[in-house]
Design an enzyme around this catalytic site. Structure first.
Site, short mmCIF file in Angstrom:
data_model
loop_
_atom_site.label_atom_id
_atom_site.label_comp_id
_atom_site.label_asym_id
_atom_site.label_seq_id
_atom_site.Cartn_x
_atom_site.Cartn_y
_atom_site.Cartn_z
CG HIS A 80 5.79 -4.25 2.47
ND1 HIS A 80 5.20 -5.38 1.95
CD2 HIS A 80 6.60 -3.76 1.51
CE1 HIS A 80 5.66 -5.56 0.70
NE2 HIS A 80 6.50 -4.60 0.41
CB SER A 83 6.01 -4.50 -2.93
OG SER A 83 7.00 -5.38 -2.49
CG ASP A 101 2.91 -7.61 2.70
OD1 ASP A 101 3.58 -6.83 3.39
OD2 ASP A 101 3.09 -7.75 1.47
#
Length: 337
Positions: A140, A291, A107
């Site tokens: 994220h 996600s 990620d």
């Protein structure tokens, strides 16, 4: 990152991805080759179409693909999945117990946070695995790490930063990261990014790389596309494709991808988790997207894998004959946060 639109897919202009077996066949179009971790990126001569070269090489039975651009999947047109929102601190206390389960997280990286302060896995991270602090997708990876930590307490994370601060990467970067995992494969692998392919067929080198992690359960997001168009790597047979349901866990979240290629679903609507400590955020955020549904499914499999191999845990949790299913969204995995 420079990119080119091909339909609704994005590719790196002038590049194709292949292995060494195709180098001689592609020589007449080749300007340069960069090779690392078992992956060759052919830089094509000016004016050469990567999609046309890919098609010709595939007709010869060779493994080739345009170098697809993959995204952490924000909703660029706005909506709840488009950005994170500040939220008050979350009362979660990580336990002291540890399991032998390892979750791979590809990620944007992971930043310092109280939830994993003092853990062995975070102490091993280097500066190259730190989360981005600038860009539309900064935080994220940290957000996903928090969901994994809460859903699979005691599991260790193995972090590899493949997305930039805007949530972008390319297929070559991801395949190389997957190849580097082969010596020490994780039990579960969280892939909260993806994209369409130029021809809606599975990208062969990405497919090979995931299938090559034979003992690992790869869990990938179905995308915030509100579409049934296959989204890769989630649509690969070797991956568990995850869609998002709303907070009631009854209906598809309006932004979520869906289709017969989706295997599982979990809540992806207004989840709260760890985040960056900067600007309006004090280490916590609320965010929506497939996600984050993916992290809940990956965490559930990892938590079950403390008592059995990850492949067996996934098979049991996603058994369509015993678990509740939602049409075009697969088996529902309750959030349990």
């Amino acid at each position: 990152m420079e990119l080119q639109s091909v339909g609704e897919a994005f590719i790196r202009p002038g590049q194709i991805l292949t292995d060494r077996s195709a180098l001689s066949a592609a020589a007449r179009w080749t300007q340069a080759v960069s090779e690392a971790d078992g992956v060759c990126v052919i830089h094509l001569s000016a004016g050469t179409d990567p999609c046309e070269v890919t098609a010709e090489l595939r007709e010869q039975g060779l493994r080739a693909s345009p170098n697809h651009v993959l995204r952490g999947q924000p909703l660029f047109f706005g909506g709840p999945a488009s950005r994170p929102f500040p939220t008050p601190p979350i009362g979660f206390r990580p336990g002291r117990s540890r399991t032998d389960v390892v979750i791979g997280l590809l990620d944007t990286g992971v930043t310092k946070h109280p939830w994993w302060s003092g853990t062995d896995w975070y102490a091993r991270l280097g500066p190259e695995e730190a989360d981005a602090h600038e860009g539309t997708q900064a935080g994220h990876g940290t957000f996903i790490a928090g969901l994994l930590a809460r859903r699979a307490p005691g599991a260790a994370l193995r972090v590899s930063r493949v997305l930039d601060g805007d949530g972008l990467t390319d297929e070559a970067t991801v395949v190389r990261a997957l190849h580097r995992m082969r010596e020490r494969p994780p039990d579960v692998l969280n892939l909260s990014f993806g994209g369409h392919s130029f021809d809606d067929r599975p990208p062969p080198l990405l497919s090979d790389a995931i299938a090559g992690l034979t003992g690992t359960v790869a869990v990938a997001c179905a995308g915030n596309t509100a579409s049934d168009r296959p989204f890769w790597p989630a649509a690969l047979p070797s991956a568990v494709g995850v869609a998002a349901v709303d907070a009631t866990e009854q209906h598809r979240a309006p932004f979520s991808g869906y289709g017969t290629w989706v295997d599982a679903c979990a809540r992806g609507d207004w989840l709260a988790s760890s985040f960056l400590d900067s600007g309006d955020f004090a280490g916590y955020a609320a965010w929506s997207g497939t996600s984050f549904a993916t992290a809940l499914v990956a965490g559930a499999i990892a938590d079950a894998a403390r008592d059995e191999p990850a492949k067996e845990a996934a098979k049991r949790l996603l058994d369509s004959e015993t678990a509740r299913q939602i049409p075009d969204l697969g088996v529902l995995v309750p959030a349990s946060l």
